[in-house]
Design an enzyme around this catalytic site. Structure first.
Site, mmCIF file in Angstrom:
data_model
loop_
_atom_site.group_PDB
_atom_site.id
_atom_site.type_symbol
_atom_site.label_atom_id
_atom_site.label_comp_id
_atom_site.label_asym_id
_atom_site.label_seq_id
_atom_site.Cartn_x
_atom_site.Cartn_y
_atom_site.Cartn_z
ATOM 1 N N SER A 56 0.839 -1.193 0.000
ATOM 2 C CA SER A 56 0.000 0.000 0.000
ATOM 3 C C SER A 56 0.881 1.253 0.000
ATOM 4 O O SER A 56 1.742 1.408 -0.866
ATOM 5 C CB SER A 56 -0.955 -0.046 1.195
ATOM 6 O OG SER A 56 -1.927 0.967 1.125
ATOM 7 N N ASP A 106 -8.881 -6.056 -4.980
ATOM 8 C CA ASP A 106 -8.457 -4.770 -4.412
ATOM 9 C C ASP A 106 -8.969 -3.658 -5.321
ATOM 10 O O ASP A 106 -8.462 -3.458 -6.415
ATOM 11 C CB ASP A 106 -6.932 -4.733 -4.313
ATOM 12 C CG ASP A 106 -6.403 -3.443 -3.691
ATOM 13 O OD1 ASP A 106 -7.208 -2.543 -3.385
ATOM 14 O OD2 ASP A 106 -5.172 -3.344 -3.523
ATOM 15 N N HIS A 132 -8.191 -4.883 -0.542
ATOM 16 C CA HIS A 132 -6.886 -4.248 -0.348
ATOM 17 C C HIS A 132 -6.136 -4.842 0.840
ATOM 18 O O HIS A 132 -4.907 -4.993 0.798
ATOM 19 C CB HIS A 132 -7.084 -2.744 -0.150
ATOM 20 C CG HIS A 132 -5.814 -1.977 -0.026
ATOM 21 N ND1 HIS A 132 -4.874 -1.925 -1.040
ATOM 22 C CD2 HIS A 132 -5.309 -1.220 0.994
ATOM 23 C CE1 HIS A 132 -3.855 -1.175 -0.658
ATOM 24 N NE2 HIS A 132 -4.091 -0.745 0.571
#
Length: 381
Positions: free
Chosen positions: A151, A321, A354
């Site tokens: 991320s 995601d 995610h």
């Protein structure tokens, strides 16, 4: 597999001013660091793990006085794990602006004797990378075997490969993106607005008032948490299940209290987050996310922005995601291949959205393990 066990953070103080992208400087600052494994004699087996929004230097293991506080990537880092601490020396750094010990809004401004609060400078991914490079210098590490992150951490890893191309051999970018979309910036803006509009925010100087903008933080976390999960995962976990009292005669209460299990879950996550996180830090980190766009200086041309990179890359994404969709990872892969960089790409079919990058998914971990086997072979060659 066993955990790394009991770990202890260390605080590194830096007195050489750090020039920030906004034009200001931090004259003195602290960075909290944790390390795992042993640095070899050649200092060639070091791996830097960069953290995401609400994480920290505490990547793996537990604290002696807080055994329930398990490192945020403990399933990835440790003896016999994909990033094997029997082979690698792993460093976790808490970024500037954080609320977990490194210099940030909660820290005392030496010029005033009060917390920085709203006066703490806005920092960027590039600022963090420059600070991390100084940590590497302190350890005598000229070149990392790998820089890795998921991320926002993946953005830092990517920035490392662009800003310090001679200081890392491998760049591992997981569930990330070369820039935020308008939709992602919009989510961040709504989250920030919830904090800024909280009466307890006091312009960011709430410390002096002895309060915390928990209502705003709570809503910000609820918004963010929705984007970290997939629709399928939420359906499987909660569906339309009701949170009814046992033996309730009516299906609905016909009021605005919690009715659905998903509502209860989001409120729980929001309350938990508001108890331990700092609102000013949330504002800073989401703005750093917004600003990250290395192609901007090249008229939006990502291929041109990556021209000076030298690392070998592992790029991993997850099919569900939608925060940082696989298409964004493929965009990065294409730009790297335009320069004939060595790139391994894995698109993992996982239902968790995610947050899958934090979970113990066999296919995902097998990919990571195989890639680190390759790195270990290079280190030991």
């Amino acid at each position: 597999m066993e955990s790394i066990g009991i770990v202890s953070p260390q605080t590194m103080h830096f007195s050489e001013p750090l020039r920030l992208q906004n034009g200001s400087s931090l004259a003195n600052y602290d960075l909290v660091v944790e390390t795992y494994g042993k640095l070899n004699a050649a200092r060639s087996n070091a791996v830097l793990v960069c953290h995401a929004l609400n994480a920290s230097h505490h990547v793996a293991g537990v604290y002696a006085d807080d055994p329930k506080n398990v490192g945020w990537w403990d399933n990835m880092v440790g003896p016999g794990k994909p990033l094997d601490t029997n082979r690698f020396f792993v460093i976790g750094v808490n970024n500037l602006g954080s609320c977990f010990g490194s210099t940030g809004p909660m820290s005392i401004d030496p010029s005033t004797g009060r917390p920085y609060g709203a006066s703490f400078p806005v920092v960027t991914v590039e600022d963090w990378v420059n600070a991390q490079a100084r940590v590497a210098d302190e350890f005598g590490i000229e070149k990392f075997a790998a820089v890795m992150g998921g991320s926002l951490g993946g953005m830092q890893a990517l920035a490392w490969s662009m800003m310090y191309p001679d200081r890392l051999e491998h760049c591992i970018v997981v569930a990330s993106t070369p820039k935020l979309s308008a939709q992602n910036i919009a989510f961040n803006e709504v989250a920030r607005s919830s904090i800024l509009s909280d009466p307890d925010f006091h312009g960011g100087d709430y410390y002096a008032h002895g309060v915390k903008p928990k209502r705003g933080l709570r809503v910000a976390r609820m918004i963010g948490h929705i984007t970290y999960l997939s629709d399928d995962d939420m359906a499987a976990k909660f569906g339309r299940a009701l949170r009814r009292a046992e033996g309730a005669e009516k299906a609905y209460n016909f009021n605005f209290d919690v009715e659905f299990e998903v509502e209860s879950y989001l409120r729980y996550q929001g309350d938990k987050f508001a108890d331990y996180f700092d609102a000013n830090t949330y504002l800073l980190i989401t703005r750093a996310l917004d600003y990250f766009d290395p192609a901007k200086a090249y008229d939006g041309d990502l291929t041109a922005a990556l021209a000076h990179t030298k690392a070998k890359y592992l790029i991993a994404s997850f099919t569900t995601d939608w925060r940082f969709a696989p298409a964004r990872s493929r965009e990065l892969v294409k730009a790297l291949l335009d320069h004939k960089r060595q790139v391994t790409y894995g698109e993992i079919d996982a239902p968790h959205g995610h947050d899958a990058f934090l979970l113990d998914d066999a296919r995902y971990h097998n990919l990571m393990r195989a890639y680190y086997e390759r790195i270990a072979a290079e280190v030991n060659a």
